[in-house]
Design a protein around this motif. Sequence first.
Motif: not given
Length: 71
Positions: A46-47, A55-56, A61-62
Amino acid sequence: MKKPVKRGDTTVRINEERKLEIKRRIIEIGSKTGEVIKATDITNHLIDHYMDDAVKDIVSNIQMEKKKRVM
């Protein structure tokens, strides 16, 4: 004699629900392939393959949350 090189491994805490989801997926992979994998294998995959997408998504979202607070 050379000093042994440390691997630099670490531990990451996840909640019980996520741990159980990983275990379910490990069983699924095993039943479909006949291979036994570890939680580390799925986590590393997954990583290695989805970090940029994560990250995107988190940045997006932030930024959306910040816009909502301004309005």
